[in-house]
Design a protein around this motif. Sequence first.
Motif, PDB file in Angstrom:
ATOM      1  N   PRO A 249      39.316  21.758  37.289  1.00  0.00           N
ATOM      2  CA  PRO A 249      39.062  21.628  38.729  1.00  0.00           C
ATOM      3  C   PRO A 249      40.314  21.738  39.586  1.00  0.00           C
ATOM      4  O   PRO A 249      40.228  22.122  40.759  1.00  0.00           O
ATOM      5  N   PHE A 250      41.464  21.440  39.026  1.00  0.00           N
ATOM      6  CA  PHE A 250      42.691  21.444  39.821  1.00  0.00           C
ATOM      7  C   PHE A 250      43.257  22.847  40.017  1.00  0.00           C
ATOM      8  O   PHE A 250      44.222  23.027  40.748  1.00  0.00           O
ATOM      9  N   MET A 251      42.647  23.854  39.367  1.00  0.00           N
ATOM     10  CA  MET A 251      43.086  25.218  39.634  1.00  0.00           C
ATOM     11  C   MET A 251      42.699  25.629  41.049  1.00  0.00           C
ATOM     12  O   MET A 251      43.300  26.531  41.632  1.00  0.00           O
ATOM     13  N   TYR A 252      41.694  24.928  41.615  1.00  0.00           N
ATOM     14  CA  TYR A 252      41.261  25.272  42.962  1.00  0.00           C
ATOM     15  C   TYR A 252      42.265  24.867  44.035  1.00  0.00           C
ATOM     16  O   TYR A 252      42.128  25.260  45.194  1.00  0.00           O
ATOM     17  N   ILE A 253      43.299  24.124  43.643  1.00  0.00           N
ATOM     18  CA  ILE A 253      44.359  23.809  44.607  1.00  0.00           C
ATOM     19  C   ILE A 253      45.125  25.066  44.989  1.00  0.00           C
ATOM     20  O   ILE A 253      45.855  25.090  45.977  1.00  0.00           O
ATOM     21  N   GLN A 254      44.919  26.145  44.205  1.00  0.00           N
ATOM     22  CA  GLN A 254      45.581  27.409  44.526  1.00  0.00           C
ATOM     23  C   GLN A 254      45.213  27.892  45.921  1.00  0.00           C
ATOM     24  O   GLN A 254      46.013  28.553  46.581  1.00  0.00           O
ATOM     25  N   ILE A 255      44.008  27.582  46.379  1.00  0.00           N
ATOM     26  CA  ILE A 255      43.616  28.008  47.720  1.00  0.00           C
ATOM     27  C   ILE A 255      44.499  27.340  48.764  1.00  0.00           C
ATOM     28  O   ILE A 255      44.818  27.926  49.802  1.00  0.00           O
ATOM     29  N   LEU A 256      44.929  26.095  48.499  1.00  0.00           N
ATOM     30  CA  LEU A 256      45.835  25.413  49.432  1.00  0.00           C
ATOM     31  C   LEU A 256      47.229  26.024  49.382  1.00  0.00           C
ATOM     32  O   LEU A 256      47.885  26.198  50.419  1.00  0.00           O
ATOM     33  N   TRP A 257      47.712  26.330  48.162  1.00  0.00           N
ATOM     34  CA  TRP A 257      49.020  26.990  48.057  1.00  0.00           C
ATOM     35  C   TRP A 257      48.985  28.341  48.770  1.00  0.00           C
ATOM     36  O   TRP A 257      49.932  28.700  49.486  1.00  0.00           O
ATOM     37  N   ALA A 258      47.903  29.103  48.568  1.00  0.00           N
ATOM     38  CA  ALA A 258      47.785  30.411  49.215  1.00  0.00           C
ATOM     39  C   ALA A 258      47.733  30.266  50.731  1.00  0.00           C
ATOM     40  O   ALA A 258      48.326  31.066  51.471  1.00  0.00           O
ATOM     41  N   LEU A 259      47.047  29.231  51.195  1.00  0.00           N
ATOM     42  CA  LEU A 259      46.966  28.979  52.628  1.00  0.00           C
ATOM     43  C   LEU A 259      48.354  28.688  53.195  1.00  0.00           C
ATOM     44  O   LEU A 259      48.757  29.250  54.225  1.00  0.00           O
ATOM     45  N   GLY A 260      49.110  27.825  52.522  1.00  0.00           N
ATOM     46  CA  GLY A 260      50.443  27.468  52.995  1.00  0.00           C
ATOM     47  C   GLY A 260      51.405  28.635  52.950  1.00  0.00           C
ATOM     48  O   GLY A 260      52.137  28.900  53.924  1.00  0.00           O
ATOM     49  N   LEU A 261      51.433  29.359  51.829  1.00  0.00           N
ATOM     50  CA  LEU A 261      52.348  30.494  51.713  1.00  0.00           C
ATOM     51  C   LEU A 261      51.954  31.615  52.666  1.00  0.00           C
ATOM     52  O   LEU A 261      52.819  32.277  53.251  1.00  0.00           O
ATOM     53  N   GLY A 262      50.647  31.849  52.810  1.00  0.00           N
ATOM     54  CA  GLY A 262      50.205  32.884  53.735  1.00  0.00           C
ATOM     55  C   GLY A 262      50.620  32.595  55.163  1.00  0.00           C
ATOM     56  O   GLY A 262      51.003  33.501  55.907  1.00  0.00           O
ATOM     57  N   TRP A 263      50.573  31.319  55.534  1.00  0.00           N
ATOM     58  CA  TRP A 263      50.979  30.938  56.888  1.00  0.00           C
ATOM     59  C   TRP A 263      52.498  31.009  57.065  1.00  0.00           C
ATOM     60  O   TRP A 263      53.000  31.555  58.055  1.00  0.00           O
ATOM     61  N   MET A 264      53.256  30.484  56.081  1.00  0.00           N
ATOM     62  CA  MET A 264      54.721  30.437  56.203  1.00  0.00           C
ATOM     63  C   MET A 264      55.365  31.820  56.091  1.00  0.00           C
ATOM     64  O   MET A 264      56.313  32.136  56.813  1.00  0.00           O
ATOM     65  N   VAL A 265      54.857  32.657  55.186  1.00  0.00           N
ATOM     66  CA  VAL A 265      55.512  33.936  54.915  1.00  0.00           C
ATOM     67  C   VAL A 265      54.963  35.053  55.797  1.00  0.00           C
ATOM     68  O   VAL A 265      55.717  35.885  56.301  1.00  0.00           O
ATOM     69  N   PHE A 266      53.640  35.082  55.993  1.00  0.00           N
ATOM     70  CA  PHE A 266      53.024  36.218  56.682  1.00  0.00           C
ATOM     71  C   PHE A 266      52.385  35.852  58.017  1.00  0.00           C
ATOM     72  O   PHE A 266      51.912  36.733  58.731  1.00  0.00           O
ATOM     73  N   GLY A 267      52.341  34.557  58.349  1.00  0.00           N
ATOM     74  CA  GLY A 267      51.712  34.142  59.594  1.00  0.00           C
ATOM     75  C   GLY A 267      50.206  34.270  59.580  1.00  0.00           C
ATOM     76  O   GLY A 267      49.576  34.327  60.641  1.00  0.00           O
ATOM     77  N   ASP A 268      49.615  34.333  58.376  1.00  0.00           N
ATOM     78  CA  ASP A 268      48.153  34.460  58.262  1.00  0.00           C
ATOM     79  C   ASP A 268      47.497  33.085  58.306  1.00  0.00           C
ATOM     80  O   ASP A 268      48.013  32.122  57.747  1.00  0.00           O
ATOM     81  N   TRP A 269      46.346  33.037  58.941  1.00  0.00           N
ATOM     82  CA  TRP A 269      45.535  31.819  58.959  1.00  0.00           C
ATOM     83  C   TRP A 269      44.077  32.221  58.827  1.00  0.00           C
ATOM     84  O   TRP A 269      43.615  33.101  59.544  1.00  0.00           O
ATOM     85  N   PRO A 270      43.347  31.628  57.889  1.00  0.00           N
ATOM     86  CA  PRO A 270      41.972  32.089  57.656  1.00  0.00           C
ATOM     87  C   PRO A 270      41.059  31.769  58.831  1.00  0.00           C
ATOM     88  O   PRO A 270      41.210  30.750  59.501  1.00  0.00           O
ATOM     89  N   ASP A 271      40.083  32.654  59.035  1.00  0.00           N
ATOM     90  CA  ASP A 271      39.079  32.354  60.056  1.00  0.00           C
ATOM     91  C   ASP A 271      38.044  31.388  59.477  1.00  0.00           C
ATOM     92  O   ASP A 271      38.095  31.018  58.298  1.00  0.00           O
ATOM     93  N   ILE A 272      37.117  30.968  60.325  1.00  0.00           N
ATOM     94  CA  ILE A 272      36.129  29.969  59.915  1.00  0.00           C
ATOM     95  C   ILE A 272      35.278  30.465  58.743  1.00  0.00           C
ATOM     96  O   ILE A 272      35.007  29.727  57.788  1.00  0.00           O
ATOM     97  N   ALA A 273      34.868  31.728  58.796  1.00  0.00           N
ATOM     98  CA  ALA A 273      34.017  32.266  57.741  1.00  0.00           C
ATOM     99  C   ALA A 273      34.736  32.255  56.394  1.00  0.00           C
ATOM    100  O   ALA A 273      34.129  31.933  55.364  1.00  0.00           O
ATOM    101  N   THR A 274      36.016  32.625  56.387  1.00  0.00           N
ATOM    102  CA  THR A 274      36.778  32.621  55.141  1.00  0.00           C
ATOM    103  C   THR A 274      36.903  31.209  54.586  1.00  0.00           C
ATOM    104  O   THR A 274      36.751  30.979  53.380  1.00  0.00           O
TER     105      THR A 274
END
Length: 301
Positions: A249-274
């Motif tokens: 179950p803890f592999m799903y923390i990857q979505i949080l890492w991806a969220l943080g790195l996407g925001w810090m490196v690329f300025g991406d932020w997921p929309d509500i649907a995502t």
Amino acid sequence: MTISNQSKDRPVRGIVLMMVSALFISGQEAIAKHLIGDGLPLSQVIWARYASHLALMLGFMLIFVLPRDGGSAFRSARPLAQVGRSMLLLIDTVLYFSALTFLSLVEVTAIMFIAPILVVLLARPLLGESLTARRLIAVAVGFSGVLIIVRPGFDGVSWPALLVIGAAVCVALFNLATRHMRSVDPSRVTMLYTALVGTVAASIWVPLEWVPPSLDQWGLMIAIGLLGGTAHGLLIVAHQDAPASTVAPFMYIQILWALGLGWMVFGDWPDIATAIGAAVIIAGGLIVLIGEARRNNRRSK
């Protein structure tokens, strides 16, 4: 090599290693997206991922394994099966890294979470494992989460999303092949083939598109393979320290890492649907994991 019961009974360490592995995988993916966006060809980034991983594996085996086991450390009982299994991961890497050039890190990561659910669906026809009602529900829930993210309309599903779905299918087949090969070869041989086949195949392709990297790009090219190789090693140790139902179950923390790195490196932020779709996919995976944990508890009583 047998693993003692003591080494298996370390759930806290197993959970920590699983979370660190997920962080390293997200880091690898963020670097790949950056390098491709920085002008390096896809083939070169893929080659770097496998070549650095191979160097890490060879160094480990030459220092720790070869003095003890000799040439048998590199032998496989079924080399063709190992090559086929490794090619699945290579195809996954090509599709996944290609999708990263069009989609955000969070979107790609979220869609890829259908892979564990596909493993459940394919395990029956390929490995003869049972397919329960709970598992079918999990597949349906996970697929609905993908539809929420992809949002297919009259124009059809976007083709970058199809790349990720194709990558997820390859990963599911790769995981099933890995499960099959665990009774054939030691894990170190399986990991070596993974790096070797990918490096050889990428080395045939990469000279046609090679772009001289800058010093910074060389550093990132080395880092991408080291992160990927280390993540796979941590994943194996995590499953040795604790049951899969505890650490998975803890592999799903990857979505949080991806969220943080996407925001810090690329300025991406997921929309509500995502965000909603990712939550639904994770829920589908947790349905399976919770059910498996309960079944294991009943068997152990």
